[in-house]
Design an enzyme around this catalytic site. Structure first.
Site, PDB file in Angstrom:
ATOM      1  N   LYS B 194       0.843  -1.198   0.000  1.00  0.00           N
ATOM      2  CA  LYS B 194       0.000   0.000   0.000  1.00  0.00           C
ATOM      3  C   LYS B 194       0.875   1.243   0.000  1.00  0.00           C
ATOM      4  O   LYS B 194       1.598   1.506   0.968  1.00  0.00           O
ATOM      5  CB  LYS B 194      -0.903   0.051   1.237  1.00  0.00           C
ATOM      6  N   GLU B 267      10.557   0.618  10.160  1.00  0.00           N
ATOM      7  CA  GLU B 267      11.512   1.693   9.922  1.00  0.00           C
ATOM      8  C   GLU B 267      10.774   2.970  10.242  1.00  0.00           C
ATOM      9  O   GLU B 267       9.899   3.388   9.491  1.00  0.00           O
ATOM     10  CB  GLU B 267      12.012   1.630   8.483  1.00  0.00           C
ATOM     11  N   CYS B 301      13.335  10.566   7.177  1.00  0.00           N
ATOM     12  CA  CYS B 301      13.361  10.052   8.555  1.00  0.00           C
ATOM     13  C   CYS B 301      14.761  10.144   9.151  1.00  0.00           C
ATOM     14  O   CYS B 301      14.908  10.257  10.358  1.00  0.00           O
ATOM     15  CB  CYS B 301      12.851   8.626   8.599  1.00  0.00           C
ATOM     16  N   GLU B 398      10.210  14.854  16.050  1.00  0.00           N
ATOM     17  CA  GLU B 398      10.504  14.815  14.627  1.00  0.00           C
ATOM     18  C   GLU B 398       9.580  15.801  13.919  1.00  0.00           C
ATOM     19  O   GLU B 398       8.362  15.708  14.025  1.00  0.00           O
ATOM     20  CB  GLU B 398      10.275  13.402  14.089  1.00  0.00           C
TER      21      GLU B 398
END
Lengths: 265, 489
Positions: B194, B267, B301, B398
């Site tokens: 997906k 991840e 990331c 983040e």
């Protein structure tokens, strides 16, 4: 006059010392009163394991190998006592040989699991295995000694420190092992052993934010609950061999670090 | 002006370039896309569709299907059916399919790059030079492993797991697709993938590539949808989940899979430290800082979002950094001169804006180079915060945007302590000319990737993945195979 024998008080093994449970509780197992570890004991054990981790990981691999081998030597000397508390000599011999096998792997891990990576560009790039940190282990209920050793040895050989919950019904071999560890060259805090009810203690370890991995090999019945709690800090969840050994049993407790550096003048 | 003066002169804010847009003609976007299940385009049984738009212009691009639970079940069933024959193929034959895919991707690279930039907002320079070539390289790399697995796992018979459910993010759509699909197929698994809801178009174009390569139907199924679709995949009859995305969603998936025995690799997020020592080659380091945080609008990331500068060189570093930032060109993703493209979505822009406001509120000092942002679309100027305390949200959370927080340190020990003071552990950067210090630092940084005197380098041969709450498992390299094999035999 016949001599009255000295009876042993079965205690926990935390930070290289043998404290009673702070809760003051005991439970009966194998005909003995055994310390019934609490949440606070589990937290103390994690603190001890965390404190011991950098130095243990920083020891040379050669040194860690020797320390593991020394454990095997000390176990051999107590073979009879261990056999009595476990399921017999066969189990103990296997457990001793397990330590010997892993001892010899300490200084081969980086070769077996690491790599130098041929990237497209002027860079030197390599990958090395490193310990994940503090590992909580719910040891298999049986065999009480071999199951525990088969989970502890691959965790510590790579530089991790451990908080293990012993077999609930047969904890005496684990306590005997703790006495072996205490008189070997293993630094205090590298292996901590708790006795008590796993369903009570294990969830605290599974949700503890300073534990990096949890081994659920022996967590029959409470596995799902532990795995849910483990997600709080993305713990590595390990399920491994009860009677087996391989490099992958070790790598399950390791991280991989990849380093890049340009090549130039 | 002397040469030296010319070089150090500030760049005027109105220093405009002639536009150099890449042609959109190579791309054909359909009005509406179905789901790719069992090698066929299938209308969603859910009946639901949603729009994908260009974040640079807010123009409507296409309608895509929202896969409902039944659609997800169909896709998994198709993958399950294809699994037996695919796993039974000799590795050398599986390899050939992967080689084909790699070659077709190379051949159609321009088309993919342009579409990636249109749908996701990233500069064409990046999709053309980084995303698509690397995606092709990943297929090429893992193709070569398919018939050599016995070298990767000595004394073991690696067996495929079965059906892998793969959920990927919007920051590197094609590259993440390649990271997921290539190792899964090489090891004999089949896939339900997906793509992210804001960037589905290149994954849907990839279905054409699969047909061109004559990949057996059902080996790869691509279904679009939002988080509900992802959840249905996680809950479905799959043997493995591979997820790249936020730490929050990663934790939710880990909880959801508890006790199921399904394999998982994650991840997740990061808050990487980029550490500059006083002996570093400063101009190179500044390039590394800029590449570390402004590459792909900071939607990375492993972005170097926390800059640690040794106190003694703090001022010259910040001065050079600000000067360099002023030369970044923000704008049309399809313009070949563009350095910083559009923010991927309105939602992401709001998140960045909110966190930047918190930085101001908490007392950090903000700098943004003068730049004119387009009127339509989602944009955020390259931003640097100084006077940042470790406790500020901009130093902890983040941001996933072009926002850098600068902190300082005095000793290597202090740098390590501060750098590791985060729940994340994906990547880190170290800049120093002293070799022994590089290795000392690399050893102590709790991060899966350490870039020394470089930053944001990626390669199919190089394992990538995090420590701590940045996830577990590795993608890339020999180690990237391990998440897709059962080694118990």
């Amino acid at each position: 006059m016949s001599r009255l024998p000295i009876k042993k008080t079965y205690k926990l093994y935390i930070g290289g010392a043998f404290p009673r449970s702070e809760s003051g509780r005991t439970y009966e197992a194998q005909g003995q009163n055994v310390a019934q570890g609490s949440r606070k004991d589990a937290r103390d054990a994690v603190v001890a394991a965390r404190a011991a981790q950098p130095k243990w990981a920083g020891a040379t691999a050669y040194n860690r190998g020797q320390v593991l081998y020394r454990i095997a030597e000390m176990m051999e000397a107590r073979l009879d006592e261990l056999a009595e508390l476990a399921t017999g000599r066969d189990e103990v011999e296997k457990a001793i040989d397990r330590f010997v096998w892993y001892a010899g792997f300490a200084d081969k891990l980086a070769q077996a699991l690491g790599s130098s990576n041929p990237v497209s560009g002027p860079y030197f790039n390599f990958t090395v295995p490193e310990p994940t940190g503090v590992v909580a282990i719910v040891a298999p209920e049986e065999p009480p000694l071999l199951g525990l050793v088969s989970r502890i040895a691959p965790a510590i050989v790579g530089g991790n420190t451990v908080v293990a919950i012993a077999s609930e019904q047969q904890p005496l071999a684990a306590i005997e092992l703790a006495e072996v560890l205490a008189t070997s060259d293993l630094p205090g805090g590298v292996v901590n052993i708790l006795t008590g009810f796993r369903a009570e203690i294990a969830p605290w370890l599974a949700s503890h934010m300073d534990v990096n991995a949890i081994d659920v090999t022996g967590a029959e019945g409470i596995r799902a609950e532990l795995e849910v709690a483990a997600a709080d800090n993305v713990k590595r969840v390990v399920s491994g061999a009860i009677d087996g050994q391989s490099v992958y049993e070790i790598s399950a407790f390791l991280e991989l670090k990849t380093v890049w550096h340009p090549i130039g003048v | 002006m002397s040469d030296v003066e010319k070089r150090s002169a500030p760049v005027p804010a109105d220093w405009t370039y002639a536009p150099a847009p890449e042609s959109r003609d190579v791309v054909t976007i359909r009005e509406s896309y179905d789901l790719f299940i069992g090698g066929e385009w299938v209308a969603p049984r859910s009946g639901e569709r949603f729009a994908t738009t260009s974040p640079a212009t807010e123009e409507h691009l296409a309608e895509v299907a929202q896969a409902g639970p039944e659609d997800v079940a169909d896709a998994i069933a198709a993958a399950r059916q294809a699994f037996g024959p695919w796993a039974a193929l000799p590795g050398s034959e599986r390899a050939k399919y992967l080689f084909r895919i790699a070659r077709i991707l190379q051949e159609r690279a321009r088309e993919f790059a342009v579409l990636e930039s249109i749908d996701g907002g990233k500069p064409i320079k990046e999709s053309r030079d980084v995303d698509i070539p690397l995606a092709a390289a990943h297929f090429f790399y893992y193709a070569g492993w398919a018939d050599k697995l016995e070298y990767a796992f000595p004394n073991r018979t690696p067996r495929p797991l079965g059906v892998a459910g793969q959920i990927i993010p919007w920051n590197f759509p094609m590259l993440m697709l390649a990271w997921k699909i290539a190792p899964a197929l090489a090891t004999g698994n089949t896939v339900v993938l997906k793509p992210a809801e804001t960037t589905p178009l290149t994954a849907l174009l990839f279905c054409d590539v699969l047909r061109q390569a004559e990949l057996p139907p059902g080996v790869v199924n691509i279904i679009t949808g939002d988080g509900r679709t992802g959840a249905a995949i996680v809950d479905g009859d799959v043997d493995k989940i591979a997820f790249t995305g936020s730490t929050d969603v990663g934790k939710a998936i880990q909880r959801r899979l508890a006790g199921t025995g399904k394999r998982l690799t994650l991840e997740l997020g990061g808050k990487a430290a980029n550490i500059i020592f006083d002996d570093a080659a400063l101009d190179q380091a500044v390039e590394g800082i800029v590449n570390g945080i402004y590459f792909n609008q900071g939607h990375v990331c492993c972005a170097g979002s926390r800059l640690f500068v040794q106190e003694s060189i703090y001022e010259p570093t910040i001065e050079k950094l600000k000067k360099r930032m002023a030369t970044l060109r923000v704008g049309d993703p399809l313009d070949k001169n563009t350095d910083v493209g559009a923010i991927n979505s309105r939602m992401q822009l709001e998140k960045i804006t909110e966190l930047v406001q918190s930085g101001r509120d908490e007392g950090a000092e903000i700098y943004q180079p003068p730049c004119v942002l387009p009127e339509k679309g989602y944009w955020f100027a390259p931003t640097v915060f100084t006077n940042v305390a470790q406790s500020y949200r901009i130093a902890q959370e983040e941001i996933f945007g072009p926002v850098l927080s600068v902190l300082t340190f005095r000793t290597p020990e202090e740098a390590i302590e501060k750098a590791n003071n985060t729940p994340y552990g994906l990547s880190a950067g170290v800049w120093t000319e002293k070799g022994s210090r590089i290795l000392w630092m690399a050893e102590r940084l709790r991060a899966g990737v350490v870039w020394a005197n470089t930053y944001n380098r990626f390669d199919p041969a190089s394992p990538f993945g995090g420590y701590k709450e940045s996830g577990f498992g590795r993608e890339g390299g020999l180690h990237g195979l391990q998440g897709y094999v059962d080694l118990s035999a």
